[in-house]
Design a protein around this motif. Structure first.
Motif, PDB file in Angstrom:
ATOM      1  N   GLY A 175       0.815  -1.220   0.000  1.00 49.33           N
ATOM      2  CA  GLY A 175       0.000   0.000   0.000  1.00 49.33           C
ATOM      3  C   GLY A 175       0.841   1.258   0.000  1.00 49.33           C
ATOM      4  N   SER A 176       2.151   1.094   0.112  1.00 45.52           N
ATOM      5  CA  SER A 176       3.053   2.263   0.084  1.00 45.52           C
ATOM      6  C   SER A 176       3.424   2.644  -1.339  1.00 45.52           C
ATOM      7  N   TYR A 228       3.130   4.181  -4.916  1.00 51.76           N
ATOM      8  CA  TYR A 228       2.409   5.135  -5.752  1.00 51.76           C
ATOM      9  C   TYR A 228       3.345   5.608  -6.849  1.00 51.76           C
ATOM     10  N   PHE A 229       2.795   6.318  -7.821  1.00 49.33           N
ATOM     11  CA  PHE A 229       3.556   6.514  -9.052  1.00 49.33           C
ATOM     12  C   PHE A 229       2.941   7.637  -9.863  1.00 49.33           C
ATOM     13  N   HIS A 230       3.697   8.048 -10.866  1.00 48.69           N
ATOM     14  CA  HIS A 230       3.226   9.028 -11.833  1.00 48.69           C
ATOM     15  C   HIS A 230       3.555   8.508 -13.217  1.00 48.69           C
ATOM     16  N   ARG A 252       3.860  -0.948   7.636  1.00 47.82           N
ATOM     17  CA  ARG A 252       3.407   0.152   8.490  1.00 47.82           C
ATOM     18  C   ARG A 252       2.986  -0.317   9.881  1.00 47.82           C
ATOM     19  N   MET A 281      12.625   4.262   1.893  1.00 48.82           N
ATOM     20  CA  MET A 281      11.892   4.524   0.661  1.00 48.82           C
ATOM     21  C   MET A 281      12.756   4.277  -0.572  1.00 48.82           C
ATOM     22  N   TYR A 333      12.772   5.569  -4.093  1.00 48.10           N
ATOM     23  CA  TYR A 333      12.207   6.582  -4.990  1.00 48.10           C
ATOM     24  C   TYR A 333      12.894   6.441  -6.351  1.00 48.10           C
ATOM     25  N   THR A 393       7.539   8.414 -12.469  1.00 46.64           N
ATOM     26  CA  THR A 393       8.194   8.170 -11.181  1.00 46.64           C
ATOM     27  C   THR A 393       7.479   7.020 -10.479  1.00 46.64           C
ATOM     28  N   ILE A 407       7.350   5.006  -6.475  1.00 43.37           N
ATOM     29  CA  ILE A 407       7.755   5.082  -5.069  1.00 43.37           C
ATOM     30  C   ILE A 407       7.238   3.871  -4.305  1.00 43.37           C
ATOM     31  N   SER A 438       0.464  10.335  -0.943  1.00 43.15           N
ATOM     32  CA  SER A 438       1.531   9.604  -0.239  1.00 43.15           C
ATOM     33  C   SER A 438       1.116   9.227   1.169  1.00 43.15           C
ATOM     34  N   TYR A 452      -0.596   7.241   4.079  1.00 42.27           N
ATOM     35  CA  TYR A 452      -1.240   5.982   4.448  1.00 42.27           C
ATOM     36  C   TYR A 452      -1.042   5.765   5.929  1.00 42.27           C
ATOM     37  N   LEU A 474      -1.150  16.113  -5.774  1.00 40.16           N
ATOM     38  CA  LEU A 474      -0.313  14.923  -5.988  1.00 40.16           C
ATOM     39  C   LEU A 474       0.988  15.326  -6.681  1.00 40.16           C
ATOM     40  N   ARG A 479       5.292  13.808  -6.247  1.00 40.73           N
ATOM     41  CA  ARG A 479       5.885  12.748  -7.061  1.00 40.73           C
ATOM     42  C   ARG A 479       6.227  13.206  -8.472  1.00 40.73           C
ATOM     43  N   ILE A 492       1.852   7.889   7.889  1.00 37.70           N
ATOM     44  CA  ILE A 492       2.996   8.140   7.004  1.00 37.70           C
ATOM     45  C   ILE A 492       2.602   9.166   5.936  1.00 37.70           C
ATOM     46  N   THR A 520       4.691  11.850   2.846  1.00 32.78           N
ATOM     47  CA  THR A 520       5.988  12.199   2.266  1.00 32.78           C
ATOM     48  C   THR A 520       5.948  13.527   1.524  1.00 32.78           C
TER      49      THR A 520
END
Lengths: 267, 267
Positions: A145-146, A148-150, A178, A198, A200, A255, A257, B146, B148, B175, B178, B257, B259
């Motif tokens: 669940g951590s 995420y992206f672009h 977490r 992290m 990145y 990106t 993450i 970011s 959670y 957002l 990122r 959390i 970021t």
């Protein structure tokens, strides 16, 4: 019982885990160094991806590497000896019934193990018994669940959710990173310190684009396609779009993450 | 035009921004230090929350702090002078039409500005014009996607999504953290390096539980309740449950959390 240890059973998983550990070794392990003469237990060593790093970083420590799977253990043993390390002994065993005296080990180490267990607190309690007072436990886990992206993509998010749901269906928990603090706390450990790591990734880091985003994370998601389709968790066309969208994040302007959590605590 | 700069217009926002900067000052700003004699532009200084930190960390540098809002500027100026700093001059201005010669500044600094702009690349291009060749730009932004936490809550996620949607409706992008790498790249900057700054909160860190999770993040979400209800983005009972669930993450066994992304690049 077998489902508790889903890693290391297929060649694909095997390659993935080794890729993962090689790419992430610095981020995850560079600050884990044990003094010479220490007895350290690695619980759930799998195919030895982390074991070789432990053995290299702490050449004077004596490691006992335990896993439930004889097959994984054999692979781990070959890997460690092929690297020339002689400071690791391997034993088949179940984390919940380890044949060691109370207070046997100076330190404990677990990496990507608790995520597969339906009862992580029980595992941490069983391990605490064999840890010496004043010794440390180090636990490393991911957290799907951590991620995420672009560019954003709801289909990509759904493919990741399939992985979370499938792991949950097997009794595991891929959102466990977490939760390391409360898990260690409830298992009676002291001086708990959680250190998030992290990853990145942008296109200025081609090694991580290949080694992490593509060959570790997306490969892991792609690995459950058959299971996800069979369980009708997603339409195949949406799944395929989700995977394409994840690869889209590895392009010039994308990106990605993801965060691992490393917890250290004392008995 | 006014919507571009939604921060700093209410006392609540004002307090929140100052709380935020005080709590997060170390995480976000401790590595931003400019040499004596440098001319540094802070674009979009708002109520001066970051300006006092810049002025303190680089007492020999000369800062020019610009904001679109005269009211915010007055607050910023009072704040900076009340701290006894004399190395900042304040000017009302629009990032897209700043009255400076080409290559005027040694360095540029922006914090929580781009997230409010519908055209961040245009802003970065306008700023690049007034930056000397070899000078740096530092950009800090959050990323609400970011966030959670444990325990998980779909209602809490929906309240955060309201914030994202409302900001998008005002022409902003929450957002954006990122996306700093591609934004800086597309604006022609070189040597781009993105440094994520994660705020990890568990109950062993009571200052962050209060200062960040409750008084910064949850307060920010709570701040858009009226707007979210008016726009019918959520049922009020679901909203209230989502807020309760977020407070739940601040209890003994909860974690939270978030970021921020700090980008530094050169012209």
């Amino acid at each position: 019982m077998d489902n508790k240890y889903v890693h290391g059973y297929t060649i694909r998983e095997n390659v993935r885990l080794v890729d993962q550990a090689t790419t992430l070794a610095d981020i995850l392990h560079s600050d884990t160094v044990y003094p010479a003469g220490c007895n350290v237990l690695e619980a759930g060593c799998g195919v030895g991806a982390q074991t070789v790093i432990l053995a290299r970083n702490s050449p004077g420590a004596k490691f006992t590497a335990v896993d439930f799977s004889e097959e994984s253990l054999r692979t781990a043993e070959e890997r460690v000896s092929s690297h020339g390390f002689t400071n690791v002994s391997f034993h088949q065993g179940d984390i919940f019934h380890l044949p060691y005296e109370d207070d046997s080990f100076d330190h404990l180490f677990l990496c990507f193990v608790l995520e597969h267990l339906p009862n992580p607190i029980e595992a941490l309690l069983c391990l605490r018994r064999i840890l010496k007072r004043g010794g440390t436990i180090t636990v490393i886990e991911g957290d799907h669940g951590s991620a995420y992206f672009h560019p954003e993509s709801s289909d990509a998010r759904k493919t990741i959710q399939c992985l979370v749901d499938i792991q949950a269906g097997l009794g595991g928990n891929s959102l466990i990173g977490r939760q390391l603090y409360p898990l260690l706390k409830k298992s009676g450990y002291d001086s708990i310190r959680i250190s998030p790591r992290m990853v990145y990734v942008d296109s200025s880091k081609p090694d991580l684009v290949e080694g992490f985003t593509k060959n570790t994370f997306i490969a892991m998601v792609e690995g459950v396609k058959e299971h996800a389709m069979r369980s009708r968790l997603m339409e195949e066309s949406d799944w395929d779009q989700g995977i394409r969208d994840m690869y889209r994040t590895t392009e010039e302007d994308g990106t990605f993450i993801y965060t691992f959590f490393k917890g250290k605590a004392m008995k």
